[in-house]
Write a protein that holds these residues in place. Structure first.
Motif, PDB file in Angstrom:
ATOM      1  N   GLY A 151       0.799  -1.229   0.000  1.00 24.06           N
ATOM      2  CA  GLY A 151       0.000   0.000   0.000  1.00 24.06           C
ATOM      3  C   GLY A 151       0.824   1.266   0.000  1.00 24.06           C
ATOM      4  N   SER A 152       1.899   1.327   0.842  1.00 22.50           N
ATOM      5  CA  SER A 152       2.706   2.548   0.869  1.00 22.50           C
ATOM      6  C   SER A 152       4.176   2.246   0.626  1.00 22.50           C
ATOM      7  CB  SER A 152       2.528   3.277   2.214  1.00 22.50           C
ATOM      8  OG  SER A 152       3.129   2.542   3.266  1.00 22.50           O
ATOM      9  N   GLY A 153       4.464   1.008   0.205  1.00 25.79           N
ATOM     10  CA  GLY A 153       5.840   0.640  -0.112  1.00 25.79           C
ATOM     11  C   GLY A 153       6.023   0.494  -1.609  1.00 25.79           C
ATOM     12  N   ASP A 154       7.170  -0.034  -2.007  1.00 26.38           N
ATOM     13  CA  ASP A 154       7.377  -0.250  -3.441  1.00 26.38           C
ATOM     14  C   ASP A 154       8.137  -1.561  -3.653  1.00 26.38           C
ATOM     15  OD1 ASP A 154      10.088   0.211  -2.999  1.00 26.38           O
ATOM     16  OD2 ASP A 154       9.967   2.320  -3.571  1.00 26.38           O
ATOM     17  N   PRO A 155       8.236  -2.005  -4.893  1.00 27.28           N
ATOM     18  CA  PRO A 155       8.877  -3.299  -5.143  1.00 27.28           C
ATOM     19  C   PRO A 155      10.338  -3.349  -4.683  1.00 27.28           C
ATOM     20  CG  PRO A 155       7.624  -2.618  -7.065  1.00 27.28           C
ATOM     21  CD  PRO A 155       7.631  -1.449  -6.123  1.00 27.28           C
ATOM     22  N   GLU A 193      -0.849  -4.113  -9.789  1.00 30.38           N
ATOM     23  CA  GLU A 193       0.199  -3.889  -8.770  1.00 30.38           C
ATOM     24  C   GLU A 193       0.867  -5.212  -8.390  1.00 30.38           C
ATOM     25  OE1 GLU A 193       1.243  -0.720  -6.597  1.00 30.38           O
ATOM     26  OE2 GLU A 193       1.160  -0.700  -8.772  1.00 30.38           O
ATOM     27  N   TYR A 194       0.030  -6.220  -8.180  1.00 33.89           N
ATOM     28  CA  TYR A 194       0.569  -7.530  -7.804  1.00 33.89           C
ATOM     29  C   TYR A 194       1.555  -8.008  -8.868  1.00 33.89           C
ATOM     30  CZ  TYR A 194       0.986 -12.387  -6.442  1.00 33.89           C
ATOM     31  OH  TYR A 194       1.505 -13.610  -6.057  1.00 33.89           O
ATOM     32  N   ARG A 195       1.161  -7.880 -10.127  1.00 35.08           N
ATOM     33  CA  ARG A 195       2.029  -8.372 -11.207  1.00 35.08           C
ATOM     34  C   ARG A 195       3.341  -7.589 -11.234  1.00 35.08           C
ATOM     35  NH1 ARG A 195      -1.594 -10.651 -15.994  1.00 35.08           N
ATOM     36  NH2 ARG A 195       0.328 -10.259 -17.141  1.00 35.08           N
ATOM     37  N   ARG A 196       3.267  -6.308 -10.925  1.00 33.60           N
ATOM     38  CA  ARG A 196       4.494  -5.495 -10.886  1.00 33.60           C
ATOM     39  C   ARG A 196       5.385  -5.957  -9.725  1.00 33.60           C
ATOM     40  NH1 ARG A 196       6.127   0.172  -9.310  1.00 33.60           N
ATOM     41  NH2 ARG A 196       4.443   0.215  -7.780  1.00 33.60           N
ATOM     42  N   PHE A 197       4.820  -6.099  -8.545  1.00 32.74           N
ATOM     43  CA  PHE A 197       5.622  -6.559  -7.407  1.00 32.74           C
ATOM     44  C   PHE A 197       6.185  -7.954  -7.687  1.00 32.74           C
ATOM     45  CE2 PHE A 197       5.375  -3.913  -3.472  1.00 32.74           C
ATOM     46  CZ  PHE A 197       4.685  -2.829  -3.996  1.00 32.74           C
ATOM     47  N   ASN A 198       5.378  -8.787  -8.297  1.00 33.65           N
ATOM     48  CA  ASN A 198       5.792 -10.167  -8.536  1.00 33.65           C
ATOM     49  C   ASN A 198       7.024 -10.244  -9.428  1.00 33.65           C
ATOM     50  OD1 ASN A 198       5.494 -13.085  -8.532  1.00 33.65           O
ATOM     51  ND2 ASN A 198       4.840 -12.828 -10.661  1.00 33.65           N
ATOM     52  N   GLU A 199       7.154  -9.298 -10.369  1.00 30.14           N
ATOM     53  CA  GLU A 199       8.329  -9.321 -11.262  1.00 30.14           C
ATOM     54  C   GLU A 199       9.626  -9.140 -10.479  1.00 30.14           C
ATOM     55  OE1 GLU A 199       8.498 -10.202 -14.505  1.00 30.14           O
ATOM     56  OE2 GLU A 199       6.383 -10.660 -14.133  1.00 30.14           O
ATOM     57  N   PHE A 200       9.540  -8.511  -9.319  1.00 29.83           N
ATOM     58  CA  PHE A 200      10.760  -8.255  -8.527  1.00 29.83           C
ATOM     59  C   PHE A 200      10.845  -9.159  -7.294  1.00 29.83           C
ATOM     60  CE2 PHE A 200       9.345  -4.490 -10.785  1.00 29.83           C
ATOM     61  CZ  PHE A 200      10.442  -4.260 -11.595  1.00 29.83           C
ATOM     62  N   PHE A 201       9.971 -10.131  -7.258  1.00 25.74           N
ATOM     63  CA  PHE A 201       9.903 -11.047  -6.113  1.00 25.74           C
ATOM     64  C   PHE A 201      11.031 -12.087  -6.198  1.00 25.74           C
ATOM     65  CE2 PHE A 201       8.229 -14.644  -3.676  1.00 25.74           C
ATOM     66  CZ  PHE A 201       7.568 -14.048  -2.614  1.00 25.74           C
TER      67      PHE A 201
END
Ligand code: AHR
Length: 518
Positions: free
Chosen positions: A153-157, A214-222
């Motif tokens: 919510g207030s963080g980033d990948p 958003e999930y897909r964006r975070f997932n790319e850097f997971f």
């Protein structure tokens, strides 16, 4: 004349009539021990521990210099109690708190960590003395796996990737070295990571379409892989929000996540403005509470059907990672700290939910009750150096044999009971073959007045002996009191009998029973 009576008066008359006619109801079930179902994952007995009220500070963390016995600042009485119920998984740091949490605040020398305001929960000071290392120390002392919730919510990948690297990298990179400098050589074991929490609400106020992106964006850097094998849990629906499940399952798909969360809280009234009291409630409130909790099964069934459509191979599990009762706070306590008392009603309600989770073990692979200590439907309440184990704690204890067991179909025909406008099944139940090879049946009698006599056709199961435990009490809101010997505790169960392949069980009104068949 009847027309002039208020609804409350009519209910009161009905209660009086039903109390006067306490009876024995009968029920029948068939056990299909020769048709084993899916495994009941031990993670179904997970816990949720958030930085909220006295959940972490006081409940877990007292600091190394406290007079309360502790190991490296973590209270020993709480750890010992949680070990007894074999807590398999702890979800941390939130909840709503997770989406304002910045992991760097919680590492390094404690006296240099920043103090923040816990905006979600009463604006209380957050010392950050309990951070990543302290959490893993707690989980390891308890013997539980870690489920870490990432700030979307207030963080980033980048913040997510760096925290994961800090926790899991075995290499010589700067983040792994920083972890070592802070006292931990080997990587922490992080088997489960939640990518956001309630992103439809406190986790960002997103639409399902926006969150899926958003999930897909975070997932790319997971970078799921060797160093970070964690299961990825996407934010799922609140209660019956089927559109959320539909959109998220479609847009994220079953290759980018291993779990979808479901949050559902049981409020006696169903009204967030006046939820209902945790003690001193009447039979209508008892019946209303169970009517509300029975919705859990509908939600599991409905969301599972949508998941089946998008994920017929059942690669994505349903993680009910927040559930439990939510009452009006105990009068005189901080409304933002969600402190409530815990009675027999909570213990019976926990068992009802366990039975649902077992029945749907093909999808439900994990749950986390909210919350472990001093918050909502807690296992443990603390006051200074004292602790109290709640009826919910004892329900968890009775159901330990179901952890990593194999579910067995149990076809149950339950009688119903009626209070006011609510007609409910009197009992629910589930069965499994435990890791020890024994057969277990867990049962909840939701009827506050009447015993239920259940006859189980054991089919092909050869058993001659039944033993077990029962949790009950004379009053619906019976509870254990701080500083006094516990009275709402499981005792040896003598109400079972096997004759040929028929098992009969007498289930006292308002009770939890778990039996073992030899
Ligand atoms: O458990 C209390 C809160 O309930 C959690 O922080 C949030 O996720 C949910 O709304």
């Amino acid at each position: 004349m009847l027309k002039t009576l208020t609804a409350a008066a009519v209910s009161a008359l009905l209660f009086a009539a039903s109390a006067a006619s306490a009876a024995t109801l009968t029920a029948e079930a068939t056990l299909k021990a020769d048709q084993p179902g899916p495994k009941i994952d031990k993670y179904v007995y997970g816990q949720f521990s958030e930085h909220l009220g006295a959940g972490i500070y006081e409940g877990v963390w007292v600091g190394e210099n406290s007079k309360i016995p502790n190991v490296r600042g973590i209270r020993t009485d709480v750890v010992n109690a949680l070990k007894e119920i074999k807590v398999p998984l702890i979800r941390w740091p939130g909840g709503c708190f997770a989406d304002e949490y910045h992991w760097r605040d919680g590492i390094g020398p404690r006296d240099q960590r920043p103090s923040r305001k816990n905006n979600w929960w009463g604006g209380s000071p957050e010392s950050n003395h309990f951070g990543t290392h302290e959490f893993f120390d707690f989980a390891e002392q308890v013997g539980a796996d870690a489920y870490v919730s990432i700030n979307v919510g207030s963080g980033d990948p980048t913040e997510m990737r760096e925290w994961i690297e800090y926790m899991t990298s075995p290499g010589e990179d700067t983040l792994a070295q920083e972890r070592r400098k802070n006292g931990r050589d080997k990587p922490f074991k992080v088997p489960v990571i939640g990518i956001g929490n309630e992103t439809w609400g406190c986790g960002g106020g997103m639409t399902p379409e926006y969150y899926s992106n958003e999930y897909r964006r975070f997932n790319e850097f997971f970078h799921k892989g060797t160093d970070n094998p964690a299961l990825r849990i996407a934010v799922g629906p609140s209660g019956g929000d089927e559109n959320w499940t539909e959109v998220v399952m479609k847009q994220i798909g079953n290759r980018r996540m291993e779990g979808l969360s479901l949050h559902y809280y049981t409020l006696p009234t169903g009204n967030w403005d006046k939820k209902g009291a945790s003690i001193n409630f009447d039979k209508q409130a008892w019946a209303d509470t169970f009517a509300q909790t029975l919705k859990m099964e509908d939600f599991i069934v409905k969301h599972s059907a949508i998941m089946d459509k998008h994920d017929p191979e059942k690669k994505v599990a349903l993680y009910v990672d927040e559930w439990g009762t939510w009452y009006d706070v105990e009068p005189g306590t901080n409304p933002g700290h969600l402190y409530q008392l815990n009675t027999l009603r909570d213990g019976v309600l926990a068992a009802v939910n366990f039975n649902f989770f077992h029945k749907h073990a093909d999808r439900v692979k994990m749950t986390a009750v909210a919350q472990t200590i001093n918050v909502l439907q807690a296992m443990i309440l603390t006051k200074d150096d004292k602790i109290l184990l709640t009826p919910t704690y004892y329900a968890f204890k009775m159901y330990v044999p179901f952890q990593d067991s194999t579910s067995l179909p149990l076809d149950l025909k339950a009688p119903t009971f009626t209070f006011g406008d609510k007609t409910l099944p009197a009992i629910n139940a589930s069965a499994a073959k435990g890791k020890d090879g024994k057969t277990y049946i867990g049962l909840a009698n939701m009827n506050p007045d009447d015993e239920v006599k259940l006859t189980v056709d054991l089919g092909t199961l050869k058993a001659t002996k039944v033993s077990g435990e029962v949790l009950t009490a004379p009053k619906m809101d019976a509870r254990n009191e701080m500083g006094q010997a516990a009275t709402v505790v499981p005792v040896s169960y003598k109400g079972g009998k096997i004759t040929g392949n028929k098992l009969t069980l007498s289930l006292p009104a308002k009770s939890v029973v778990v039996v073992k068949l030899d």
